[in-house]
Design an enzyme around this catalytic site. Structure first.
Site, PDB file in Angstrom:
ATOM      1  N   LEU A   1      19.094 -28.246  64.261  1.00 18.65           N
ATOM      2  CA  LEU A   1      18.076 -28.921  65.058  1.00 18.65           C
ATOM      3  C   LEU A   1      18.204 -30.408  64.768  1.00 18.65           C
ATOM      4  O   LEU A   1      18.407 -30.802  63.621  1.00 18.65           O
ATOM      5  CB  LEU A   1      16.671 -28.438  64.682  1.00 18.65           C
ATOM      6  CG  LEU A   1      16.296 -27.014  65.081  1.00 18.65           C
ATOM      7  CD1 LEU A   1      14.979 -26.614  64.421  1.00 18.65           C
ATOM      8  CD2 LEU A   1      16.177 -26.883  66.603  1.00 18.65           C
ATOM      9  N   ASP A   2      18.062 -31.257  65.807  1.00 15.44           N
ATOM     10  CA  ASP A   2      18.247 -32.681  65.560  1.00 15.44           C
ATOM     11  C   ASP A   2      17.054 -33.281  64.821  1.00 15.44           C
ATOM     12  O   ASP A   2      16.050 -32.616  64.564  1.00 15.44           O
ATOM     13  CB  ASP A   2      18.565 -33.433  66.863  1.00 15.44           C
ATOM     14  CG  ASP A   2      17.403 -33.456  67.849  1.00 15.44           C
ATOM     15  OD1 ASP A   2      16.241 -33.428  67.415  1.00 15.44           O
ATOM     16  OD2 ASP A   2      17.667 -33.524  69.060  1.00 15.44           O
ATOM     17  N   LEU A   3      17.181 -34.546  64.476  1.00 19.21           N
ATOM     18  CA  LEU A   3      16.215 -35.220  63.611  1.00 19.21           C
ATOM     19  C   LEU A   3      14.783 -35.098  64.127  1.00 19.21           C
ATOM     20  O   LEU A   3      13.845 -34.876  63.347  1.00 19.21           O
ATOM     21  CB  LEU A   3      16.599 -36.699  63.477  1.00 19.21           C
ATOM     22  CG  LEU A   3      15.706 -37.579  62.608  1.00 19.21           C
ATOM     23  CD1 LEU A   3      15.841 -37.197  61.142  1.00 19.21           C
ATOM     24  CD2 LEU A   3      16.047 -39.047  62.810  1.00 19.21           C
TER      25      LEU A   3
ATOM     26  N   SER B   1      13.541 -32.841  66.223  1.00 18.45           N
ATOM     27  CA  SER B   1      13.141 -31.497  66.623  1.00 18.45           C
ATOM     28  C   SER B   1      12.624 -30.732  65.406  1.00 18.45           C
ATOM     29  O   SER B   1      12.929 -31.075  64.269  1.00 18.45           O
ATOM     30  CB  SER B   1      14.322 -30.748  67.248  1.00 18.45           C
ATOM     31  OG  SER B   1      14.779 -31.420  68.404  1.00 18.45           O
TER      32      SER B   1
ATOM     33  N   HIS C   1      22.333 -31.770  72.342  1.00 17.64           N
ATOM     34  CA  HIS C   1      21.101 -32.259  72.979  1.00 17.64           C
ATOM     35  C   HIS C   1      20.891 -31.633  74.363  1.00 17.64           C
ATOM     36  O   HIS C   1      20.407 -32.286  75.294  1.00 17.64           O
ATOM     37  CB  HIS C   1      21.131 -33.782  73.120  1.00 17.64           C
ATOM     38  CG  HIS C   1      21.028 -34.505  71.810  1.00 17.64           C
ATOM     39  ND1 HIS C   1      20.180 -34.113  70.793  1.00 17.64           N
ATOM     40  CD2 HIS C   1      21.676 -35.619  71.347  1.00 17.64           C
ATOM     41  CE1 HIS C   1      20.298 -34.953  69.769  1.00 17.64           C
ATOM     42  NE2 HIS C   1      21.209 -35.857  70.072  1.00 17.64           N
TER      43      HIS C   1
END
Length: 230
Positions: free
Chosen positions: A100-102, A104, A183
């Site tokens: 999961l990105d920063l 999220s 993304h």
């Protein structure tokens, strides 16, 4: 790897010597006397030579409620990582399954079992991931059909697989997809020029994020939980 190669690496003996050790019944694999030098073992095979344990790893599966602002990485010089959130004794050998990105949050899995993580992330296995998405602008039924049709991204020259979008409220959607391109969800909503304000993963396969886990909290999965999503 084959037991003769394993013994050569771990015990520093030649493969010819390994055959002699096997004939002398000095090697056991998972409690059974090994007989074939070509016997294949994996990372979690229990291997004993005489009275010495050469390998005794246990598969580990961890669920985390990833908070916003923490990176899905084992090391990072600028940000706190999800590994940093674990107790020191729980960190060893774990890798991240589906990042999961920063910005999220939500359900994140960690394991030391690479075969398990590959099965989960392989698009051919079509393991569904479900996200709750909060948007800046109102949703319309047009989004539902666009996500279901898939979207073409020219930079990678790919068309996304069909995704299911359910409108929860005017600004909140539930998105279900079986792939996880870079993304992807934010870019799909970007086609409507509708910025994503929050992205929270709620489910992978049949496994729901434990509601008792606060952001940054984690717990081990039971064997049944690990099996039901792989």
């Amino acid at each position: 790897m084959r037991i003769d190669r394993f013994m050569s690496l771990q015990a520093g003996v030649s493969r010819r010597d390994v055959k002699l050790m096997l004939a002398q019944k000095r090697i056991t694999i998972d409690g059974v006397v090994a007989q074939d030098s070509q016997h294949v073992i994996d990372a979690f095979s229990h291997v004993r030579f005489d009275n010495q344990i050469l390998q005794d790893n246990t598969p580990r599966y961890v669920m985390m409620n990833k908070p916003v602002g923490v990176v899905s990485a084992t090391k990072d010089e600028q940000h706190q990582t999800v590994i940093d959130l674990l107790d020191g004794d729980d960190r060893s050998g774990l890798h991240i399954v589906g990042r999961l990105d920063l910005n999220s949050s939500g359900l994140l899995l960690l394991t030391n079992d690479s075969r398990w993580s590959r099965r989960l992330m392989d698009p051919k296995n079509k393991v569904t991931k479900v996200y709750r998405v909060t948007l800046e602008k109102p949703l319309t039924d047009e989004y539902i059909s666009a996500f279901a049709d898939g979207m073409y991204f020219g930079y990678e020259d790919i068309t996304t697989q069909p995704a299911k979008l359910k409108i929860v409220s005017e600004y909140v959607a539930e998105v279900s997809l079986v792939e996880g391109r870079y993304h992807q969800i934010k870019r799909m909503f970007g086609r409507f020029r509708n910025p994503v304000l929050a992205l929270h993963r709620e489910r992978i396969g049949q496994l729901l994020l434990d509601p008792e886990l606060k952001p940054g909290g984690s717990r081990a999965l039971s064997q049944d939980e690990a099996c039901q999503i792989s």
